[in-house]
Write an enzyme that holds these catalytic residues in place. Structure first.
Site, PDB file in Angstrom:
ATOM      1  N   SER A 131       0.797  -1.227   0.000  1.00  0.00           N
ATOM      2  CA  SER A 131       0.000   0.000   0.000  1.00  0.00           C
ATOM      3  C   SER A 131       0.828   1.273   0.000  1.00  0.00           C
ATOM      4  O   SER A 131       0.306   2.351  -0.254  1.00  0.00           O
ATOM      5  CB  SER A 131      -0.951   0.011   1.206  1.00  0.00           C
ATOM      6  OG  SER A 131      -0.223   0.124   2.418  1.00  0.00           O
ATOM      7  N   LYS A 169       0.222   4.157   6.807  1.00  0.00           N
ATOM      8  CA  LYS A 169      -0.441   4.997   5.809  1.00  0.00           C
ATOM      9  C   LYS A 169      -0.046   6.454   6.019  1.00  0.00           C
ATOM     10  O   LYS A 169       0.476   6.830   7.073  1.00  0.00           O
ATOM     11  CB  LYS A 169      -1.972   4.878   5.934  1.00  0.00           C
ATOM     12  CG  LYS A 169      -2.552   3.502   5.643  1.00  0.00           C
ATOM     13  CD  LYS A 169      -2.492   3.156   4.174  1.00  0.00           C
ATOM     14  CE  LYS A 169      -3.206   1.835   3.899  1.00  0.00           C
ATOM     15  NZ  LYS A 169      -2.512   0.669   4.495  1.00  0.00           N
TER      16      LYS A 169
END
Length: 211
Positions: A131, A169
Site C-alpha cells: 500500500s 499509511k
C-alpha cells in the site's frame, strides 16, 4: 553541522555511511533513492556529484557502488569507532491496550547508528503489503517508528484501526474524519471516524534487506 549541505544531501551522506557500517559496502543509487524518498536516479546522481565536489565523498565512475567517504565527513562519522550504536526493538505485533514495547511483542533488537534515529522512543516494524510503494516502502521492508500518539497532516504513520489491525499509511485529519491514504495508485483511502483510529507512531525511516 553540515552547513553547506541541503537536508537531502545530509540524508544521502548519512545513509551511505550507515550502509558501509552495517553491510561493509556502500549502497546502490536505487537503494539511495528509496531510502531518502527520491524517485529519480538522476536527482541522486546530482546530489552525489555535489557531495563529491564539496569533499565529502569520492566516486569511481568505472565501478558500481564505488563511493568512498572522505575525512571531511568524519566529523560526523558513523563508520568510525566512536560512533554511537543503539539497538531498536523489532516489534512483531501491535495490540490495543498493550504496551507496544512489551517484552512479548519484541522479536529481536536491530543495531542502528544513533545519528540516523530521530527521537528517543523508537521501534522497528516489518511492513506487510504494497500500500505504500509510491513512498518507497515495499512489502517486507522495515520502518523505523518514533512512538507518538499524534500526527500532522501528510506524515506517514503507524495507526491502529478499531483497536485491531495496525497499518502504515499517510495521515490526514479532515474535520471529524481521519483519512489514511495509501501510496499506491490502485488502492483507495481509508476513511474513519476520529474515535476509530489510534496513532501509534511516526515513520522516520525505511530500510530493507537485499536477498
Amino acid at each position: 553541522m553540515y552547513l553547506d549541505l541541503t537536508e537531502k544531501q545530509v540524508l544521502i551522506l548519512e545513509f551511505i555511511k550507515s550502509q558501509i557500517i552495517l553491510k561493509g559496502y556502500p549502497p546502490a543509487v536505487r537503494e539511495i533513492c528509496t531510502a531518502v524518498g527520491l524517485r529519480s536516479t538522476s536527482t541522486v546522481h546530482s546530489h552525489l556529484n555535489k557531495l563529491e565536489k564539496l569533499g565529502y565523498i569520492r566516486k569511481d565512475p568505472t565501478k558500481p557502488r564505488a563511493i568512498e567517504v572522505l575525512e571531511r565527513s568524519k566529523v560526523n562519522d558513523v563508520s568510525g569507532a566512536n560512533q554511537e550504536i543503539i539497538e531498536l526493538p523489532l516489534v512483531g505485533q501491535i495490540t490495543a491496550g498493550e504496551p507496544i514495547l512489551a517484552q512479548q511483542n519484541i522479536e529481536e533488537y536491530i543495531p542502528f547508528p544513533a545519528s540516523l534515529v530521530k527521537g528517543s522512543n523508537n521501534f522497528v516494524l516489518r511492513v506487510k503489503g504494497e500500500s505504500m510503494i509510491n513512498a518507497g516502502i515495499l512489502d517486507e521492508d522495515y520502518v523505523v517508528v518514533d512512538k507518538k500518539n499524534t500526527a500532522l497532516n501528510s506524515q506517514i504513520v503507524v495507526a491502529l484501526i478499531n483497536g485491531e489491525s495496525a497499518t502504515v499509511k499517510r495521515f490526514f485529519k479532515e474535520g471529524n474524519l481521519i483519512r489514511l491514504q495509501p501510496e499506491n495508485d490502485f488502492m483507495e483511502p481509508i476513511m474513519l471516524n476520529d474515535s476509530e483510529v489510534e496513532i501509534v507512531g511516526i515513520v522516520t525511516g525505511v530500510f530493507r534487506v537485499i536477498k
